[in-house]
Design a protein around this motif. Structure first.
Motif, PDB file in Angstrom:
ATOM      1  N   LEU A 144      21.309  -0.459  24.698  1.00 55.89           N
ATOM      2  CA  LEU A 144      22.606   0.150  24.377  1.00 55.89           C
ATOM      3  C   LEU A 144      22.690   0.448  22.878  1.00 55.89           C
ATOM      4  CD1 LEU A 144      24.972  -1.960  26.680  1.00 55.89           C
ATOM      5  CD2 LEU A 144      23.841   0.220  27.157  1.00 55.89           C
ATOM      6  N   ASP A 145      21.643   1.086  22.381  1.00 57.84           N
ATOM      7  CA  ASP A 145      21.495   1.396  20.956  1.00 57.84           C
ATOM      8  C   ASP A 145      21.987   2.823  20.696  1.00 57.84           C
ATOM      9  OD1 ASP A 145      20.689   1.927  18.372  1.00 57.84           O
ATOM     10  OD2 ASP A 145      18.636   1.232  18.648  1.00 57.84           O
ATOM     11  N   GLU A 146      23.259   2.931  20.363  1.00 60.91           N
ATOM     12  CA  GLU A 146      23.870   4.243  20.153  1.00 60.91           C
ATOM     13  C   GLU A 146      23.229   4.991  18.985  1.00 60.91           C
ATOM     14  OE1 GLU A 146      28.056   6.239  18.647  1.00 60.91           O
ATOM     15  OE2 GLU A 146      27.993   4.100  19.088  1.00 60.91           O
ATOM     16  N   GLU A 147      22.926   4.287  17.912  1.00 64.05           N
ATOM     17  CA  GLU A 147      22.366   4.939  16.722  1.00 64.05           C
ATOM     18  C   GLU A 147      21.043   5.639  17.050  1.00 64.05           C
ATOM     19  OE1 GLU A 147      20.958   3.819  12.141  1.00 64.05           O
ATOM     20  OE2 GLU A 147      21.874   2.308  13.434  1.00 64.05           O
ATOM     21  N   SER A 148      20.162   4.941  17.745  1.00 67.16           N
ATOM     22  CA  SER A 148      18.884   5.551  18.123  1.00 67.16           C
ATOM     23  C   SER A 148      19.098   6.703  19.097  1.00 67.16           C
ATOM     24  CB  SER A 148      17.962   4.505  18.753  1.00 67.16           C
ATOM     25  OG  SER A 148      17.576   3.532  17.804  1.00 67.16           O
ATOM     26  N   ALA A 149      20.026   6.534  20.028  1.00 66.03           N
ATOM     27  CA  ALA A 149      20.291   7.585  21.012  1.00 66.03           C
ATOM     28  C   ALA A 149      20.782   8.856  20.340  1.00 66.03           C
ATOM     29  CB  ALA A 149      21.317   7.099  22.034  1.00 66.03           C
ATOM     30  N   ARG A 150      21.480   8.731  19.230  1.00 63.71           N
ATOM     31  CA  ARG A 150      21.939   9.915  18.495  1.00 63.71           C
ATOM     32  C   ARG A 150      20.824  10.524  17.640  1.00 63.71           C
ATOM     33  NH1 ARG A 150      27.418  10.918  18.358  1.00 63.71           N
ATOM     34  NH2 ARG A 150      28.780   9.306  19.253  1.00 63.71           N
ATOM     35  N   ALA A 151      19.868   9.703  17.223  1.00 67.62           N
ATOM     36  CA  ALA A 151      18.811  10.184  16.325  1.00 67.62           C
ATOM     37  C   ALA A 151      17.674  10.875  17.074  1.00 67.62           C
ATOM     38  CB  ALA A 151      18.262   9.018  15.509  1.00 67.62           C
ATOM     39  N   ILE A 152      17.311  10.369  18.229  1.00 65.93           N
ATOM     40  CA  ILE A 152      16.137  10.870  18.949  1.00 65.93           C
ATOM     41  C   ILE A 152      16.222  12.364  19.270  1.00 65.93           C
ATOM     42  CG2 ILE A 152      14.847  10.683  21.133  1.00 65.93           C
ATOM     43  CD1 ILE A 152      15.501   7.624  21.005  1.00 65.93           C
ATOM     44  N   THR A 202      16.724  14.344  25.915  1.00 70.45           N
ATOM     45  CA  THR A 202      18.002  14.511  25.223  1.00 70.45           C
ATOM     46  C   THR A 202      19.159  14.145  26.141  1.00 70.45           C
ATOM     47  OG1 THR A 202      17.172  16.213  23.715  1.00 70.45           O
ATOM     48  CG2 THR A 202      19.525  16.216  24.148  1.00 70.45           C
ATOM     49  N   ASN A 203      19.076  14.550  27.405  1.00 72.83           N
ATOM     50  CA  ASN A 203      20.123  14.195  28.369  1.00 72.83           C
ATOM     51  C   ASN A 203      20.255  12.675  28.515  1.00 72.83           C
ATOM     52  OD1 ASN A 203      20.437  16.929  28.797  1.00 72.83           O
ATOM     53  ND2 ASN A 203      19.357  16.943  30.767  1.00 72.83           N
ATOM     54  N   ILE A 204      19.114  11.986  28.518  1.00 65.48           N
ATOM     55  CA  ILE A 204      19.132  10.520  28.608  1.00 65.48           C
ATOM     56  C   ILE A 204      19.866   9.922  27.412  1.00 65.48           C
ATOM     57  CG2 ILE A 204      17.680   8.439  28.555  1.00 65.48           C
ATOM     58  CD1 ILE A 204      15.604  10.062  30.188  1.00 65.48           C
ATOM     59  N   CYS A 205      19.609  10.474  26.248  1.00 59.19           N
ATOM     60  CA  CYS A 205      20.290   9.986  25.044  1.00 59.19           C
ATOM     61  C   CYS A 205      21.791  10.239  25.109  1.00 59.19           C
ATOM     62  CB  CYS A 205      19.698  10.656  23.798  1.00 59.19           C
ATOM     63  SG  CYS A 205      18.000  10.142  23.443  1.00 59.19           S
ATOM     64  N   GLU A 206      22.177  11.370  25.662  1.00 59.24           N
ATOM     65  CA  GLU A 206      23.604  11.640  25.835  1.00 59.24           C
ATOM     66  C   GLU A 206      24.254  10.599  26.737  1.00 59.24           C
ATOM     67  OE1 GLU A 206      23.202  16.528  25.403  1.00 59.24           O
ATOM     68  OE2 GLU A 206      23.692  15.615  27.349  1.00 59.24           O
ATOM     69  N   ARG A 207      23.542  10.178  27.784  1.00 56.16           N
ATOM     70  CA  ARG A 207      24.077   9.169  28.684  1.00 56.16           C
ATOM     71  C   ARG A 207      24.208   7.818  27.991  1.00 56.16           C
ATOM     72  NH1 ARG A 207      26.851  11.138  32.684  1.00 56.16           N
ATOM     73  NH2 ARG A 207      26.868   8.978  33.440  1.00 56.16           N
ATOM     74  N   THR A 208      23.290   7.526  27.071  1.00 52.14           N
ATOM     75  CA  THR A 208      23.378   6.264  26.336  1.00 52.14           C
ATOM     76  C   THR A 208      24.616   6.248  25.447  1.00 52.14           C
ATOM     77  OG1 THR A 208      20.972   6.020  26.345  1.00 52.14           O
ATOM     78  CG2 THR A 208      22.189   4.740  24.710  1.00 52.14           C
ATOM     79  N   VAL A 209      24.877   7.358  24.767  1.00 49.59           N
ATOM     80  CA  VAL A 209      26.086   7.445  23.936  1.00 49.59           C
ATOM     81  C   VAL A 209      27.331   7.311  24.809  1.00 49.59           C
ATOM     82  CG1 VAL A 209      27.437   8.924  22.405  1.00 49.59           C
ATOM     83  CG2 VAL A 209      24.953   8.817  22.155  1.00 49.59           C
ATOM     84  N   PHE A 210      27.327   7.952  25.970  1.00 53.30           N
ATOM     85  CA  PHE A 210      28.456   7.817  26.887  1.00 53.30           C
ATOM     86  C   PHE A 210      28.640   6.367  27.319  1.00 53.30           C
ATOM     87  CE2 PHE A 210      29.554   7.391  31.427  1.00 53.30           C
ATOM     88  CZ  PHE A 210      30.887   7.786  31.374  1.00 53.30           C
TER      89      PHE A 210
END
Length: 229
Positions: A144-152, A202-210
């Motif tokens: 649940l690492d939002e920072e990484s999910a936004r950076a990738i 990228t979609n996976i990262c969007e889901r992590t931020v959500f």
């Protein structure tokens, strides 16, 4: 009673995270392996990856069924529901990335009897970057690492640059000699599948931020482009 339900729910979620990690690892290996099969003209590896897509599909549906049972039986709260909803979505994204790897393996099999095209160094590099992005995106979700999910997703620009380079190089080959058209077209599909796989990351990262924030965001990507070859 409530405490017992909470403990059970936490354990179930950890199990789902483990299943997502396992599925992500299989898909990551499929992406790298399919391009290795193409570049090394390894027909046996290509066939193995093509056949293994059934394993990816099976694990996806097993994970979805398990997550839905958890939703129905364990009284998840808001954050829990977001986690479980994202697990369902990410399982689908991973299965689709697996389809792209399967498509590349199919191309590797079709090119087996044809003379090799000149080396396209950008394609293995695209595969390496995409697989690495996927690995870190799955880890970011589990932690649940939002920072990484936004950076990738910012790294997707590298994939786009490499794709454009491949496109121009293949176009030049087709213009120079019509005998290159079929092989160049197949390689263009490989690059296309890798570019789409990176979009799925990228979609996976969007889901992590959500999951972590409840915020629905898009990192400048549309998901309505052409499907895998």
């Amino acid at each position: 009673m409530a405490r017992e339900i909470r403990v059970t729910l936490d354990r179930k979620i950890e199990d789902h995270f483990g299943a997502i990690s396992e599925l992500g690892s299989i898909v990551e290996k499929a992406i790298k392996g399919s391009v290795n099969a193409l570049c090394d003209r390894d027909l046996e590896l290509a066939r193995k990856i093509y056949a293994n897509d059934q394993v990816i599909n099976k694990k996806r549906y097993e994970l979805e069924a398990s997550a839905l049972i958890t939703v129905a039986t364990q009284q998840p709260m808001a954050i829990d529901l977001r986690i479980l909803a994202s697990i369902l979505d990410i399982a689908g994204e991973l299965e689709r990335i697996g389809d792209y790897a399967k498509g590349i393996a199919r191309i590797a099999m079709r090119l087996d009897d044809l003379a090799p095209l000149q080396e396209l160094a950008q394609i293995p590099k695209m595969a390496e970057i995409t697989a690495d992005m996927l690995h870190r995106a799955i880890y970011a979700f589990i932690k649940l690492d939002e920072e990484s999910a936004r950076a990738i997703p910012k790294e997707d620009d590298q994939i786009d640059i490499l794709y454009n380079e491949v496109y121009k190089e293949l176009l030049d080959l087709m213009i120079k000699d019509q005998k290159n058209i079929d092989r160049s077209t197949f390689h263009l599909w490989v690059a296309h599948n890798l570019e789409r796989a990176a979009d799925r990351v990228t979609n996976i990262c969007e889901r992590t931020v959500f999951t972590t924030t409840g915020e629905l965001i898009e990192f400048g990507r549309s998901d309505d482009e052409a499907d895998a070859f």
